[in-house]
Design an enzyme around this catalytic site. Structure first.
Site, PDB file in Angstrom:
ATOM      1  N   GLY A  17       0.513  32.072  -2.406  1.00 55.89           N
ATOM      2  CA  GLY A  17      -0.689  31.759  -3.184  1.00 55.89           C
ATOM      3  C   GLY A  17      -1.253  30.373  -2.949  1.00 55.89           C
ATOM      4  CB  SER A  18      -0.848  27.752  -0.356  1.00 59.24           C
ATOM      5  OG  SER A  18      -1.230  28.388   0.835  1.00 59.24           O
ATOM      6  CG  ASN A  19      -5.382  30.388   1.547  1.00 49.67           C
ATOM      7  OD1 ASN A  19      -6.253  29.653   2.023  1.00 49.67           O
ATOM      8  ND2 ASN A  19      -4.346  30.810   2.250  1.00 49.67           N
TER       9      ASN A  19
ATOM     10  NE  ARG B  38       1.439  47.137  -1.648  1.00 49.16           N
ATOM     11  CZ  ARG B  38       2.497  47.954  -1.607  1.00 49.16           C
ATOM     12  NH1 ARG B  38       2.363  49.193  -1.201  1.00 49.16           N
ATOM     13  NH2 ARG B  38       3.691  47.540  -2.001  1.00 49.16           N
ATOM     14  CG  LEU B  39      -4.761  47.993   6.174  1.00 47.92           C
ATOM     15  CD1 LEU B  39      -4.969  49.108   7.175  1.00 47.92           C
ATOM     16  CD2 LEU B  39      -5.789  46.897   6.367  1.00 47.92           C
TER      17      LEU B  39
ATOM     18  CG  ASN C  67      -8.352  38.941   4.579  1.00 47.40           C
ATOM     19  OD1 ASN C  67      -7.529  38.482   3.784  1.00 47.40           O
ATOM     20  ND2 ASN C  67      -8.016  39.295   5.805  1.00 47.40           N
TER      21      ASN C  67
ATOM     22  CG  HIS D 129      -6.518  37.077  10.131  1.00 53.36           C
ATOM     23  ND1 HIS D 129      -5.457  37.886   9.750  1.00 53.36           N
ATOM     24  CD2 HIS D 129      -6.372  36.869  11.468  1.00 53.36           C
ATOM     25  CE1 HIS D 129      -4.715  38.156  10.810  1.00 53.36           C
ATOM     26  NE2 HIS D 129      -5.252  37.553  11.862  1.00 53.36           N
TER      27      HIS D 129
END
Ligand code: GRF
Length: 193
Positions: free
Chosen positions: A12-14, A93-94, A109, A111
């Site tokens: 959860g750093s973002n 999960r997708l 998202n 990435h």
């Protein structure tokens, strides 16, 4: 005010970086709900410590799948929390149509690669193994594919000769923590009247 919902499976750093940006006035938003598919995930602790509502998406016995019913339930929970924009932050999960349909063009998202290069897990390890001189971070809209949606923002990060997976990932995360709140703010302005 823009209300964010965060989905994460890990540290959860973002999420923390988004919260910091909100508290410092760099991002005009609030986080309405943080959900995790992993009840042990540290993202839940970080959110609770800052007084943010949290919840668990129980996908058992599915280890990696995100069952349709659970996606519908997740969409309902986020709607009830008043969420306008979902930010995936290390969610493993997708996401498919049941959740995408509930939040059209409103799931993003982050990435750790310059997509379309190195989608999927451990993108920094993939970059090291490929021997590229440069990788980076991409923020994109989520579609039905894995890390395939339209790009909203990206930033390059050099791969250094002495890099290990850990050092490269740490430098990528520094960029993530700056880029994600910034792109969320810019994208949100295009959504709001
Ligand atoms: C980040 O590297 C992000 O790019 C990827 O998963 C990781 C999540 O890290 N999608 P954290 O949980 O935000 O620390």
């Amino acid at each position: 005010m823009l209300t964010l919902g965060i989905l994460g499976s890990g540290s959860g750093s973002n999420m923390q970086a988004i919260l910091d940006a909100i508290e410092e006035g760099r991002l005009i938003a609030r986080i309405g709900l943080v959900l995790s598919d992993n009840p042990e995930a540290y993202i839940l602790e970080r959110a609770k410590a800052r007084g943010i509502p949290t919840g668990v998406i129980d996908c058992a016995p599915h280890r990696t799948r995100f069952p349709d019913k659970k996606q519908e339930e997740t969409a309902c929970r986020l709607k009830s929390a008043g969420v306008d924009l979902i930010c995936l932050a290390g969610f493993l999960r997708l996401v498919k149509s049941p959740l995408l349909d509930g939040f059209p063009s409103a799931i993003i998202n982050i990435h750790p690669s310059l997509l379309p290069a190195f989608p999927g897990l451990n993108a920094w390890k993939q970059a090291l193994q490929a021997g590229v001189a440069e990788t980076g971070v991409t923020v994109h809209l989520v579609d039905e594919g894995m890390d395939t949606g339209p790009v909203l923002g990206r930033e390059a990060v050099p791969v250094l000769p002495e890099d290990t997976p850990e050092t490269l990932h740490a430098r990528l995360q520094v960029v993530e923590h700056r880029l994600y709140p910034d792109v969320i703010g810019r994208y949100a302005r295009t959504l709001q009247p």
